[in-house]
Design a protein around this motif. Structure first.
Motif, PDB file in Angstrom:
ATOM      1  N   TRP A   1       0.857  -1.151   0.028  1.00 27.96           N
ATOM      2  CA  TRP A   1       0.027   0.318   0.064  1.00 27.96           C
ATOM      3  C   TRP A   1       0.671   1.143  -0.071  1.00 27.96           C
TER       4      TRP A   1
ATOM      5  N   MET B   1       3.212   6.682   1.226  1.00 23.12           N
ATOM      6  CA  MET B   1       2.187   5.824   1.561  1.00 23.12           C
ATOM      7  C   MET B   1       0.960   6.025   1.201  1.00 23.12           C
ATOM      8  N   ASP B   2       0.028   5.067   0.709  1.00 22.24           N
ATOM      9  CA  ASP B   2      -1.269   5.180   0.629  1.00 22.24           C
ATOM     10  C   ASP B   2      -1.862   5.658   1.737  1.00 22.24           C
TER      11      ASP B   2
ATOM     12  N   ALA C   1      -2.901   2.689   4.026  1.00 19.05           N
ATOM     13  CA  ALA C   1      -1.748   1.787   4.266  1.00 19.05           C
ATOM     14  C   ALA C   1      -1.524   1.838   6.221  1.00 19.05           C
TER      15      ALA C   1
ATOM     16  N   VAL D   1       5.342  -1.723   9.084  1.00 20.31           N
ATOM     17  CA  VAL D   1       6.050  -2.063   7.763  1.00 20.31           C
ATOM     18  C   VAL D   1       6.959  -3.095   7.886  1.00 20.31           C
TER      19      VAL D   1
ATOM     20  N   VAL E   1       4.427  -2.944   2.495  1.00 16.73           N
ATOM     21  CA  VAL E   1       3.423  -2.033   3.398  1.00 16.73           C
ATOM     22  C   VAL E   1       2.072  -2.960   3.420  1.00 16.73           C
ATOM     23  N   ASN E   2       1.493  -3.113   4.590  1.00 16.86           N
ATOM     24  CA  ASN E   2       0.284  -3.591   4.812  1.00 16.86           C
ATOM     25  C   ASN E   2      -0.749  -2.714   4.815  1.00 16.86           C
ATOM     26  N   ARG E   3      -1.947  -3.136   4.614  1.00 13.43           N
ATOM     27  CA  ARG E   3      -3.373  -2.129   4.545  1.00 13.43           C
ATOM     28  C   ARG E   3      -3.493  -1.954   5.889  1.00 13.43           C
ATOM     29  N   SER E   4      -3.944  -0.797   6.406  1.00 12.31           N
ATOM     30  CA  SER E   4      -4.695  -0.377   7.733  1.00 12.31           C
ATOM     31  C   SER E   4      -5.708  -1.321   8.235  1.00 12.31           C
TER      32      SER E   4
END
Length: 235
Positions: free
Chosen positions: A137, A162-163, A166, A171, A209-212
């Protein structure tokens, strides 16, 4: 499907990793021994940030200038064996050298037979041998060349940031050395605020980067990776 990097020269010894809040420990062992993948749980001593120097590698293009000998100056690509072919002297091995070391090596070869007290300048024209990957992300995920000292924050900036969806608190950075993959969890927010050190990256590093709020997706990702290495995961 995400795969860990094929290799890197040094351990990620300047990364201060963060244990996520309220961790639930899950251990999965598939294929390789569980020791082949570990998640850092404490700070790791840092190298002097100013000590980093880019080292020439295969497929890089270097510009070689010989003072007052324009006919010996040229741009050339380093071959897969690490040699660059130059006028008059032929192949010179430059892979693994800094530009200053390459200058001295070329001066040595020229001075042995052809020129008296040669002066050589080497520039890197195209960076092709060292790359990192930024996935997940961020606004522009992809593979990026290392053009010199590159930190975690600079890599995220190269990926356009960062999106908005994100996870800024967790991270992952993966590095593989001699077949051993190590993952480090750090907080983008804390690194940016100066609460955590901004680690210097190495060739082959992968940032994910993971999604929140997407713990299920993160767990699925880590379980998928265990098809290739055994590891310990902290959530």
């Amino acid at each position: 499907m995400f795969l860990p990097p094929a290799g890197a020269e040094d351990v990620l010894d300047d990364l201060s990793a963060v244990r996520p809040s309220e961790p639930v420990r899950e251990e999965i062992q598939t294929g390789a021994p569980i020791e082949d993948f570990t998640v850092a749980q404490q700070s790791i001593s840092s190298k002097d940030p100013g000590s980093y120097e880019y080292r020439i590698g295969p497929m890089d293009v270097i510009e070689v200038e010989v003072f007052q000998a324009e006919e010996l100056s040229r741009a050339a690509r380093v071959n897969t064996q690490g040699f660059v072919s130059l006028p008059l002297i032929g192949g010179v091995k430059v892979a693994g050298l800094t530009t200053a070391e390459a200058e001295r090596e070329i001066e040595k070869v020229l001075g042995e037979k052809y020129l008296q007290d040669p002066h050589v300048t080497v520039f890197i024209k195209e960076y092709e041998s060292q790359k990192i990957t930024v996935e997940g992300w961020v606004k522009n995920p992809g593979v990026f060349p290392l053009k010199g000292k590159t930190t975690f924050l600079q890599a995220i900036a190269n990926a356009k940031g960062m999106d908005r969806l994100a996870d800024f608190s967790e991270v992952a950075i993966f590095r593989t050395v001699n077949g051993k993959t190590t993952g480090y969890i750090l907080s983008y927010t804390k690194v940016r605020s100066g609460q955590q050190a901004d680690p210097v990256l190495q060739s082959g590093d992968i940032i994910v980067v993971n999604r929140s709020g997407s713990k299920a997706g993160w767990e699925l990702f880590t379980k998928t990776l265990t098809s290739f290495v055994g590891w310990t995961v902290l959530f």
